[in-house]
Motif scaffolding. Structure first.
Motif, mmCIF file in Angstrom:
data_model
loop_
_atom_site.group_PDB
_atom_site.id
_atom_site.type_symbol
_atom_site.label_atom_id
_atom_site.label_comp_id
_atom_site.label_asym_id
_atom_site.label_seq_id
_atom_site.Cartn_x
_atom_site.Cartn_y
_atom_site.Cartn_z
ATOM 1 N N GLY A 1 29.259 20.841 62.410
ATOM 2 C CA GLY A 1 29.566 21.766 63.482
ATOM 3 C C GLY A 1 30.899 22.451 63.313
ATOM 4 N N GLY A 2 30.984 23.702 63.772
ATOM 5 C CA GLY A 2 32.228 24.445 63.707
ATOM 6 C C GLY A 2 32.330 25.320 62.470
ATOM 7 N N ALA A 3 33.197 26.326 62.556
ATOM 8 C CA ALA A 3 33.414 27.240 61.430
ATOM 9 C C ALA A 3 34.215 26.547 60.334
ATOM 10 N N HIS A 4 33.903 26.889 59.073
ATOM 11 C CA HIS A 4 34.630 26.291 57.951
ATOM 12 C C HIS A 4 34.506 27.211 56.740
ATOM 13 N N ALA A 5 35.648 27.503 56.109
ATOM 14 C CA ALA A 5 35.689 28.471 55.015
ATOM 15 C C ALA A 5 34.943 28.020 53.772
ATOM 16 N N LYS A 6 34.694 26.734 53.613
ATOM 17 C CA LYS A 6 33.998 26.241 52.426
ATOM 18 C C LYS A 6 32.484 26.400 52.513
ATOM 19 N N PHE A 7 31.977 26.745 53.709
ATOM 20 C CA PHE A 7 30.533 26.761 53.911
ATOM 21 C C PHE A 7 30.020 28.174 54.189
ATOM 22 N N THR A 8 30.414 29.090 53.306
ATOM 23 C CA THR A 8 29.891 30.447 53.339
ATOM 24 C C THR A 8 30.055 31.049 51.946
ATOM 25 N N ASN A 9 29.646 32.317 51.772
ATOM 26 C CA ASN A 9 29.766 33.019 50.500
ATOM 27 C C ASN A 9 30.705 34.206 50.662
ATOM 28 N N TYR A 10 31.112 34.815 49.533
ATOM 29 C CA TYR A 10 32.193 35.792 49.593
ATOM 30 C C TYR A 10 31.967 36.996 48.677
ATOM 31 N N ARG A 11 32.557 38.127 49.110
ATOM 32 C CA ARG A 11 32.732 39.297 48.250
ATOM 33 C C ARG A 11 34.233 39.509 48.041
ATOM 34 N N PHE A 12 34.596 40.085 46.897
ATOM 35 C CA PHE A 12 36.004 40.300 46.584
ATOM 36 C C PHE A 12 36.235 41.747 46.159
ATOM 37 N N ASP A 13 37.372 42.274 46.535
ATOM 38 C CA ASP A 13 37.760 43.621 46.124
ATOM 39 C C ASP A 13 37.944 43.657 44.606
ATOM 40 N N ALA A 14 37.207 44.537 43.929
ATOM 41 C CA ALA A 14 37.193 44.546 42.468
ATOM 42 C C ALA A 14 38.528 44.974 41.877
ATOM 43 N N ASP A 15 39.204 45.933 42.510
ATOM 44 C CA ASP A 15 40.505 46.378 41.987
ATOM 45 C C ASP A 15 41.536 45.250 42.059
ATOM 46 N N GLU A 16 41.540 44.538 43.180
ATOM 47 C CA GLU A 16 42.491 43.439 43.336
ATOM 48 C C GLU A 16 42.177 42.306 42.373
ATOM 49 N N PHE A 17 40.898 42.042 42.159
ATOM 50 C CA PHE A 17 40.483 41.029 41.185
ATOM 51 C C PHE A 17 41.002 41.385 39.795
ATOM 52 N N GLU A 18 40.826 42.620 39.416
ATOM 53 C CA GLU A 18 41.257 43.068 38.092
ATOM 54 C C GLU A 18 42.777 42.960 37.956
ATOM 55 N N ARG A 19 43.501 43.290 39.022
ATOM 56 C CA ARG A 19 44.957 43.202 38.997
ATOM 57 C C ARG A 19 45.420 41.765 38.804
ATOM 58 N N LEU A 20 44.810 40.824 39.520
ATOM 59 C CA LEU A 20 45.214 39.424 39.427
ATOM 60 C C LEU A 20 44.904 38.846 38.050
ATOM 61 N N VAL A 21 43.785 39.228 37.461
ATOM 62 C CA VAL A 21 43.457 38.757 36.114
ATOM 63 C C VAL A 21 44.476 39.294 35.110
ATOM 64 N N ALA A 22 44.844 40.565 35.254
ATOM 65 C CA ALA A 22 45.842 41.144 34.346
ATOM 66 C C ALA A 22 47.195 40.448 34.502
ATOM 67 N N GLN A 23 47.562 40.137 35.730
ATOM 68 C CA GLN A 23 48.813 39.413 35.984
ATOM 69 C C GLN A 23 48.785 38.043 35.325
ATOM 70 N N ALA A 24 47.660 37.342 35.464
ATOM 71 C CA ALA A 24 47.518 36.023 34.854
ATOM 72 C C ALA A 24 47.519 36.131 33.333
#
Length: 514
Positions: free
Chosen positions: A468-491
């Protein structure tokens, strides 16, 4: 630098390993810079291979005469110490004793006799504080009543009853009872089992009470969740750490040992091959020995997976520090013992492994879009894998040959332990559990990044916890592609800088050797 001068060259190492197969000396199967420290721990053994002329003061770091410069590794503490300790030196030392070979040194200093032998053939028992690690000789454990138990045993604190663990020695009952403070959980200490330790009136092996005598050194383990990599590697890591606490004999890293799991469930795990790094014998459970009085000539009760202020699961880590030599040594030990190869990339590309989930929750709904961005970059070599479909050895081979590991919060990220030293873990989203894999990456010493902008990640819904109750581990997600690409380049920038530094250091070491 001393750490550069103690490396073996290939000829020396091959000679030592060749000798280890002779009748003169038997050396354990260890990585080369582990082996010299092993030899330095046992000078009499080292004399048998003295013609190799390996002159070094190299040590692990738990030894009392081990200088800081000779240690396996020095913690990296670039972060601010103010507000935590009074000096930078205190910051480094705090981390070292919390999470590195300093922790082993503390366990060794705490080892205290609980039951003293009068004669060489007598029993003995010694333990660290709160009975987190113990070892004994000539002990009897009575398991005759287990077949009558209606339920299977796992995480039970009532396996043994009064009179069911015995030794012929002088028992300090007051001292033993004084170590019972961590008895609140089966996986925190050995107090649930040892609280009933009692004295047998005659020597164990001469008593006629042994239905089975186990001559092989035996490690009895109480283990965590076997199908969750994070939790099961709490077991494997603490077993490895226990080898150092138990390192009073040259056979400390021998694989001719018996492992007995303290439960009656059949042992099964997708990570079971890891036990091959520790033993060449089949794993026992209590089902293999129940109904008998078992006498162990040498038995170790190793460090446990959920100790208070323990290693891995409950490790309190001071801010601003990373790079535990003990965690790096564990990584190298497992990869070496399981013969996981490292293959340099055929071209100068950054090898990125993306962990794709096949579970109900924490799937990445625009996974294809994100990976297409990376695949379009000619500097990256990208592979998407689902580890649950591969053998564990195959999983380790992929991880060892990755420069960056990307995945959602989940137990599979425990693979970060086996990344190269220069690598990066990108925990795509931590699902409001920010410290778990961040801290594990700090301990291992690999770079860590995670999603930075909450407004650029889009959950499918609020998440629905099974209880019971909301929980961030029990759902699915979409991610901003530009931000994803930026973080990978930073890493990627951090990985290349770290890798270039390590390669330059290795080249300098080879030059100094010559």
């Amino acid at each position: 630098m001393l750490t550069l001068l103690i490396l073996f060259n290939a000829l020396q190492l091959s000679q030592i390993l060749a000798q280890s197969n002779s009748d003169v000396v038997k050396l354990p199967n260890l990585p080369s810079d582990h082996l010299i420290r092993y030899l330095n721990t046992f000078p009499k053994l080292k004399k048998q291979v003295e013609e190799i002329r390996v002159e070094s003061r190299a040590c692990w770091g738990h030894e009392r005469n081990c200088s800081a410069e000779a240690r396996f590794q020095t913690p990296h503490c670039p972060g601010e110490h103010t507000g935590w300790v009074q000096s930078k030196e205190a910051q480094v030392q705090t981390f070292y004793y919390q999470a590195d070979f300093g922790f082993i040194q503390q366990q060794l200093s705490e080892l205290t006799p609980q039951c003293m032998p009068k004669y060489l053939s007598d029993s003995s028992l010694e333990c660290t504080r709160y009975l987190r690690f113990c070892r004994g000789r000539n002990l009897l454990i009575d398991l005759r009543d287990l077949p009558q138990r209606k339920e299977r045993i796992r995480y039970h604190m009532d396996v043994l009853k009064p009179g069911q663990i015995l030794g012929h020695c002088e028992l300090n009952r007051t001292r033993l009872q004084g170590e019972m403070e961590h008895i609140g959980s089966a996986l925190q200490s050995w107090a649930p089992e040892l609280r009933y330790f009692d004295v047998l009136p005659q020597p164990v092996l001469e008593s006629g009470a042994c239905d089975l005598v186990v001559n092989t050194p035996t490690f009895i383990m109480k283990i965590d969740a076997t199908y969750n990599m994070y939790h099961h590697f709490c077991d494997f890591f603490n077993l490895y750490a226990s080898l150092f606490v138990n390192q009073s004999h040259p056979a400390a890293f021998n694989t001719d040992v018996q492992i007995l799991i303290w439960e009656t469930y059949p042992y099964d795990s997708p990570f079971r091959d890891t036990f091959k790094a520790f033993t060449q014998r089949p794993i026992w459970t209590l089902s293999e020995v129940q109904g008998k009085r078992i006498c162990f000539r040498n038995v170790v009760l190793p460090l446990l997976p959920r100790m208070i202020f323990g290693l891995f699961y409950n490790t309190p880590i001071i801010q601003g520090c990373s790079n535990s030599g003990l965690f790096r040594a564990f990584s190298e030990f497992i990869l070496h013992r399981l013969q996981i190869p490292y293959r340099p990339p055929p071209v100068k590309k950054l090898r990125i492994t993306y962990l794709s989930r096949r579970t109900k929750y924490r799937q990445v709904l625009n996974e294809q879009e994100l990976l297409a961005r990376l695949e379009a970059n000619e500097d990256y070599e990208v592979q998407r894998v689902s580890y649950e479909r591969l053998s564990f050895v195959d999983q380790l081979e992929i991880t060892r040959n990755s420069d960056m590991l990307i995945g959602m919060h989940g137990a599979g990220l425990t693979h970060l332990l086996f990344l190269p030293n220069w690598a990066c873990l990108f925990e795509l989203y931590n699902c409001e559990d920010p410290n778990c894999y961040k801290d594990l990456a700090r301990l291992r010493g690999v770079h860590y990044v995670t999603w930075e902008h909450r407004d650029l990640v889009y959950p499918q819904d609020e998440g629905h916890h099974p209880d019971g109750g909301a929980h961030a581990k029990f759902t699915n997600y979409r991610f901003d592609a530009d931000e994803f690409e930026r973080l990978v380049a930073q890493a990627a920038t951090a990985v290349r800088a770290h890798k270039d530094y390590q390669q330059a250091t290795a080249a300098l070491a080879q030059h100094d050797e010559l």
